[in-house]
Scaffold this active site. Structure first.
Site, PDB file in Angstrom:
ATOM      1  N   LYS A 291       2.215  -3.499   7.003  1.00 21.13           N
ATOM      2  CA  LYS A 291       2.526  -3.669   5.579  1.00 21.13           C
ATOM      3  C   LYS A 291       3.984  -3.293   5.294  1.00 21.13           C
ATOM      4  O   LYS A 291       4.657  -3.935   4.475  1.00 21.13           O
ATOM      5  CB  LYS A 291       1.575  -2.826   4.725  1.00 21.13           C
TER       6      LYS A 291
ATOM      7  N   TYR B 182      -1.781  -0.597  10.784  1.00 21.45           N
ATOM      8  CA  TYR B 182      -1.966  -1.220   9.463  1.00 21.45           C
ATOM      9  C   TYR B 182      -0.770  -0.954   8.555  1.00 21.45           C
ATOM     10  O   TYR B 182      -0.158  -1.878   8.023  1.00 21.45           O
ATOM     11  CB  TYR B 182      -3.246  -0.709   8.801  1.00 21.45           C
TER      12      TYR B 182
ATOM     13  N   THR C 229       0.828  -1.202   0.000  1.00 18.81           N
ATOM     14  CA  THR C 229       0.000   0.000   0.000  1.00 18.81           C
ATOM     15  C   THR C 229       0.865   1.255   0.000  1.00 18.81           C
ATOM     16  O   THR C 229       1.997   1.237   0.508  1.00 18.81           O
ATOM     17  CB  THR C 229      -0.909   0.026   1.249  1.00 18.81           C
ATOM     18  N   ASP C 230       0.321   2.338  -0.518  1.00 19.48           N
ATOM     19  CA  ASP C 230       1.056   3.601  -0.468  1.00 19.48           C
ATOM     20  C   ASP C 230       1.091   4.178   0.945  1.00 19.48           C
ATOM     21  O   ASP C 230       1.854   5.103   1.236  1.00 19.48           O
ATOM     22  CB  ASP C 230       0.456   4.625  -1.448  1.00 19.48           C
ATOM     23  N   GLU C 231       0.293   3.606   1.849  1.00 21.41           N
ATOM     24  CA  GLU C 231       0.271   4.121   3.218  1.00 21.41           C
ATOM     25  C   GLU C 231       1.571   3.853   3.966  1.00 21.41           C
ATOM     26  O   GLU C 231       1.811   4.434   5.032  1.00 21.41           O
ATOM     27  CB  GLU C 231      -0.927   3.556   3.981  1.00 21.41           C
TER      28      GLU C 231
END
Length: 211
Positions: A83, A79, A54-56
């Site tokens: 990741k 979260y 994810t870009d998060e």
């Protein structure tokens, strides 16, 4: 596990699934495909481990610019931290064992059959049911929105043609504020399923989530 709110309420599940789960898959792939570091077994020379991230992992997007593959990791939630940890494990298996890996970091997906807890389905569901439409903070948080089929196209491209050990960002070049998304959906619903008042009147600002 991909929902930030759930990771704040129950982070342990995210560590178990996204970190320990990724490690388990990596280790099984290495032992099943390879006879030793940098030496594949017969028939597995083209086996590849694809980590969908994810870009998060890069943190919060500002009002201008965009993330790149060179952006530093700065996860802000359990979260995104889970990741980021998984991404580092994938990287380590490539560099330590020679495992054929590729990582893709995507922005926010949307499209058919999305889980009801995500933003766009939540706005639609709450609007139609007559309930308050919850928007975090002042609605100025910015997200890049990626249609799910476009994401699948990017995954296939990276899986088939990506270079060993590389990371590829998949974005929609469609950065929008959360309030813009809510207003757009309400405008569409006003046309498709009109009621006495605009659905926009159901928009309610709630306390932004931690992180």
């Amino acid at each position: 596990e991909s929902h930030v709110d759930n990771s704040i309420k129950n982070p342990g599940v995210f560590i178990e699934t996204n970190v320990t789960g990724t490690f388990t898959l990596l280790d099984v792939a290495y032992r099943f495909w390879m006879e030793a570091p940098f030496s594949y077994k017969a028939g597995f020379a083209h086996a590849r481990f694809h980590q969908i991230s994810t870009d998060e992992v890069y943190g919060s997007l500002g009002t201008t610019g965009s993330f790149t593959e060179a952006s530093p990791y700065a996860p802000n939630s359990p979260y995104s931290a889970s990741k980021a940890s998984a991404d580092m494990l994938v990287r380590s298996y490539h560099h330590t064992y020679g495992l054929n890996t590729v990582i893709t970091n995507c922005s926010n997906n949307y499209g058919p059959n999305q889980h009801k807890e995500k933003l766009i389905p939540t706005i639609i569901r709450k609007a139609i049911s007559g309930a308050p439409i919850p928007i975090y903070g002042d609605g100025q948080n910015i997200r890049d929105w990626l249609y799910v089929r476009d994401h699948c196209t990017g995954i296939k491209l990276a899986l088939d043609k990506g270079r060993l050990g590389e990371t590829y960002n998949i974005g929609g070049r469609n950065e929008r504020k959360n309030l813009y998304i809510a207003h757009t959906i309400c405008d569409l619903l006003d046309d498709l399923k009109p009621q006495e008042k605009s659905y926009k009147e159901q928009i309610t600002f709630v306390t932004d989530r931690p992180g």
